[in-house]
Each structure stands twice: as C-alpha cells, then as structure tokens.
Scaffold this motif. Structure first.
Motif, mmCIF file in Angstrom:
data_model
loop_
_atom_site.group_PDB
_atom_site.id
_atom_site.type_symbol
_atom_site.label_atom_id
_atom_site.label_comp_id
_atom_site.label_asym_id
_atom_site.label_seq_id
_atom_site.Cartn_x
_atom_site.Cartn_y
_atom_site.Cartn_z
ATOM 1 N N VAL A 1 2.588 -8.174 0.839
ATOM 2 C CA VAL A 1 3.590 -9.062 0.244
ATOM 3 C C VAL A 1 4.953 -8.410 0.062
ATOM 4 C CG1 VAL A 1 1.887 -10.536 -0.887
ATOM 5 C CG2 VAL A 1 2.788 -8.543 -2.103
ATOM 6 N N ALA A 2 5.024 -7.077 0.099
ATOM 7 C CA ALA A 2 6.311 -6.399 -0.093
ATOM 8 C C ALA A 2 6.247 -5.003 0.501
ATOM 9 C CB ALA A 2 6.649 -6.315 -1.585
ATOM 10 N N LYS A 3 7.431 -4.458 0.799
ATOM 11 C CA LYS A 3 7.506 -3.060 1.214
ATOM 12 C C LYS A 3 8.698 -2.422 0.524
ATOM 13 C CE LYS A 3 9.992 -3.297 5.620
ATOM 14 N NZ LYS A 3 9.907 -2.934 7.037
ATOM 15 N N TYR A 4 8.566 -1.109 0.315
ATOM 16 C CA TYR A 4 9.549 -0.352 -0.441
ATOM 17 C C TYR A 4 9.822 0.964 0.274
ATOM 18 C CZ TYR A 4 7.137 -3.340 -3.818
ATOM 19 O OH TYR A 4 6.539 -4.398 -4.444
ATOM 20 N N SER B 1 7.326 15.355 22.411
ATOM 21 C CA SER B 1 8.025 16.642 22.433
ATOM 22 C C SER B 1 7.521 17.611 21.352
ATOM 23 C CB SER B 1 9.529 16.414 22.255
ATOM 24 O OG SER B 1 9.793 15.888 20.971
ATOM 25 N N SER B 2 6.516 17.176 20.561
ATOM 26 C CA SER B 2 5.988 18.069 19.512
ATOM 27 C C SER B 2 4.559 17.655 19.164
ATOM 28 C CB SER B 2 6.869 17.991 18.262
ATOM 29 O OG SER B 2 6.624 16.790 17.555
ATOM 30 N N ASP B 3 3.992 18.319 18.159
ATOM 31 C CA ASP B 3 2.648 17.959 17.697
ATOM 32 C C ASP B 3 2.703 16.974 16.529
ATOM 33 O OD1 ASP B 3 3.581 19.559 15.639
ATOM 34 O OD2 ASP B 3 1.745 20.758 15.491
ATOM 35 N N GLN B 4 3.872 16.393 16.313
ATOM 36 C CA GLN B 4 4.067 15.462 15.209
ATOM 37 C C GLN B 4 3.760 14.026 15.641
ATOM 38 O OE1 GLN B 4 5.327 16.725 11.824
ATOM 39 N NE2 GLN B 4 4.131 18.207 12.996
ATOM 40 N N VAL B 5 3.619 13.136 14.640
ATOM 41 C CA VAL B 5 3.373 11.722 14.893
ATOM 42 C C VAL B 5 4.524 10.939 14.261
ATOM 43 C CG1 VAL B 5 1.787 9.790 14.541
ATOM 44 C CG2 VAL B 5 0.877 12.110 14.828
ATOM 45 N N ILE B 6 5.071 10.020 15.016
ATOM 46 C CA ILE B 6 6.161 9.182 14.524
ATOM 47 C C ILE B 6 5.534 8.007 13.761
ATOM 48 C CG2 ILE B 6 8.070 7.669 15.218
ATOM 49 C CD1 ILE B 6 8.173 9.499 17.821
ATOM 50 N N HIS B 7 6.039 7.759 12.546
ATOM 51 C CA HIS B 7 5.516 6.655 11.743
ATOM 52 C C HIS B 7 6.553 6.237 10.707
ATOM 53 C CE1 HIS B 7 4.684 9.214 8.187
ATOM 54 N NE2 HIS B 7 4.490 10.150 9.110
ATOM 55 N N GLY B 8 6.368 5.047 10.147
ATOM 56 C CA GLY B 8 7.279 4.531 9.136
ATOM 57 C C GLY B 8 7.120 5.244 7.808
ATOM 58 N N THR B 9 8.099 5.050 6.937
ATOM 59 C CA THR B 9 8.107 5.724 5.642
ATOM 60 C C THR B 9 8.052 4.747 4.467
ATOM 61 O OG1 THR B 9 10.534 5.785 5.652
ATOM 62 C CG2 THR B 9 9.375 7.717 6.550
ATOM 63 N N SER B 10 7.579 3.545 4.714
ATOM 64 C CA SER B 10 7.507 2.542 3.650
ATOM 65 C C SER B 10 6.210 2.642 2.857
ATOM 66 C CB SER B 10 7.601 1.133 4.241
ATOM 67 O OG SER B 10 8.860 0.922 4.832
ATOM 68 N N PHE B 11 6.286 2.178 1.605
ATOM 69 C CA PHE B 11 5.110 1.886 0.800
ATOM 70 C C PHE B 11 4.935 0.370 0.880
ATOM 71 C CE2 PHE B 11 5.623 5.599 -2.465
ATOM 72 C CZ PHE B 11 5.341 6.509 -1.485
ATOM 73 N N PHE B 12 3.709 -0.086 1.116
ATOM 74 C CA PHE B 12 3.421 -1.509 1.271
ATOM 75 C C PHE B 12 2.568 -1.989 0.099
ATOM 76 C CE2 PHE B 12 4.093 0.198 5.499
ATOM 77 C CZ PHE B 12 4.920 -0.745 6.092
ATOM 78 N N LEU B 13 2.917 -3.134 -0.463
ATOM 79 C CA LEU B 13 2.151 -3.735 -1.554
ATOM 80 C C LEU B 13 1.278 -4.843 -0.983
ATOM 81 C CD1 LEU B 13 1.564 -4.036 -4.595
ATOM 82 C CD2 LEU B 13 3.537 -5.592 -4.708
ATOM 83 N N ILE B 14 -0.022 -4.767 -1.287
ATOM 84 C CA ILE B 14 -0.992 -5.728 -0.767
ATOM 85 C C ILE B 14 -1.627 -6.447 -1.941
ATOM 86 C CG2 ILE B 14 -3.095 -6.025 0.616
ATOM 87 C CD1 ILE B 14 -1.062 -2.868 1.039
ATOM 88 N N ASP B 15 -1.689 -7.782 -1.845
ATOM 89 C CA ASP B 15 -2.241 -8.581 -2.948
ATOM 90 C C ASP B 15 -3.770 -8.636 -2.868
ATOM 91 O OD1 ASP B 15 -3.027 -10.607 -1.142
ATOM 92 O OD2 ASP B 15 -1.452 -11.997 -1.759
ATOM 93 N N PRO B 16 -4.432 -9.222 -3.880
ATOM 94 C CA PRO B 16 -5.902 -9.228 -3.903
ATOM 95 C C PRO B 16 -6.567 -9.944 -2.723
ATOM 96 C CG PRO B 16 -5.045 -9.667 -6.097
ATOM 97 C CD PRO B 16 -3.874 -9.716 -5.150
ATOM 98 N N SER B 17 -5.833 -10.797 -2.017
ATOM 99 C CA SER B 17 -6.415 -11.494 -0.868
ATOM 100 C C SER B 17 -6.271 -10.687 0.425
ATOM 101 C CB SER B 17 -5.768 -12.870 -0.689
ATOM 102 O OG SER B 17 -4.462 -12.747 -0.150
ATOM 103 N N GLY B 18 -5.597 -9.527 0.359
ATOM 104 C CA GLY B 18 -5.421 -8.699 1.553
ATOM 105 C C GLY B 18 -4.167 -9.031 2.340
ATOM 106 N N THR B 19 -3.171 -9.599 1.662
ATOM 107 C CA THR B 19 -1.910 -9.938 2.303
ATOM 108 C C THR B 19 -0.833 -8.949 1.878
ATOM 109 O OG1 THR B 19 -2.490 -12.285 2.277
ATOM 110 C CG2 THR B 19 -0.167 -11.767 2.581
#
Length: 179
Positions: A156-159, A136-154
């Motif tokens: 591990v948390a979201k905020y 219905s618009s030119d916008q994109v629906i997406h989440g609003t979390s910040f994701f924490l990724i560890d050194p192995s690429g996993t």
C-alpha cells in the motif's frame, strides 16, 4: 514523499495496490516462511544482501531503527528483509548480518532459500522494483525502498529506506492499517 489525504475516508495508505504473489523461503533460523505466515499481519519489506558494499548497511541500520521505534510506540508489525543474493546468503549468514544491527528476531525475518531468478521476478511482480546482477562486480542492483503491506497482502505504500526514512509516517501508516 507522498502524503495521503484523509478525505478518502479511512485515512489508510493505499497509493500502490500491488498484490504480493505467494512465495516460499526460509528465515535466518532455517524455518520455513511464506506469504501465508504473514496473512492478517501488517508488515514492512525491503531487499538486501549481506555482501553489499553500498546501500544495504544503511538500509539495515534504518530498518533496525524502525524496529526500535515501533516497539517504543507499542506498534506491532513484522519486518521482512528479502535477500537478493540467495546463493551466498544462507540462513546463518543472514542471522550473523542482522545481529550486527541488533535485530530482534521475534518480528524481523531475513529470507533466503530461493533462486536468484525467483527473487528477481518476485520483486518485480510484487513490489514493482528491480533486482539485477551487476556484471561488472559481485554486487546485486536493487531498490532501496521500504514497502508497507496490509493484512490482505497488498503493498500500500513505499518509503525511502536510505535517507530521511520517515519513521513517524511509517508508524502512523501501520497504526492506520491496524484500525
């Protein structure tokens, strides 16, 4: 807000355990960027786009505040903002957008250079978050979390990346992953 009990041994955040799938992109300078560039580093990711009329300016301001607080605390982490509108968000548009928020590009990467369906699949497979066209618009629906990724690429948390972003908790969690 999920609190992590230190009784698990290391005190490191690990409530999610999603593996980030390999990706190929370019950053705001047009330089190639992939998962291998982030291997061995702690990083925080979010999903934004430059034409966003709702949540992205707030999320980007919060990411900028996080960058400032990480630097003040002497904590190293990469920040990665994936564009969910790669057709319109070329490297120049991303750079101009992040400069409005005083971004320091030494550790903040705004990524594009892939197709919409690729970022949609990547977000779901790697972060279990939705990216969808708003018909219905030119916008994109997406989440609003910040994701924490560890050194192995996993992941591990979201905020919460919109309201009451837990900066101190994120910094503690980044430090825990670097031990």
């Amino acid at each position: 807000m999920i609190m992590i009990a230190a009784a698990c041994g290391s005190g490191k955040p690990n409530q999610l355990g999603y593996q980030v799938v390999p990706f190929e992109a370019v950053n705001q300078s047009g330089d190639p960027m992939s998962l291998s560039h982030l291997k061995g580093k702690v990083w925080i990711a979010d999903f934004i786009f430059t034409y966003c009329a709702t949540v992205c300016p707030t999320m980007t301001a919060n990411m900028s505040e996080l960058q400032t607080r990480l630097k003040s605390a002497g904590v190293e982490a990469e920040l990665v903002s994936f564009s969910v509108d790669p057709e319109r968000d070329d490297p120049a548009a991303l750079k101009q957008y992040l400069l409005k928020f005083d971004a320091d590009f030494s550790n903040w990467h705004a990524l594009t250079g892939y197709e919409f369906n690729e970022i949609k699949t990547f977000a779901l497979d790697s972060f279990k978050t939705v990216v969808a066209e708003d018909t219905s618009s030119d916008q994109v629906i997406h989440g609003t979390s910040f994701f924490l990724i560890d050194p192995s690429g996993t992941v591990v948390a979201k905020y919460d990346g919109m309201t009451d972003t837990p900066y101190d908790q994120i910094i503690r969690d980044v430090k825990a992953l670097q031990r």
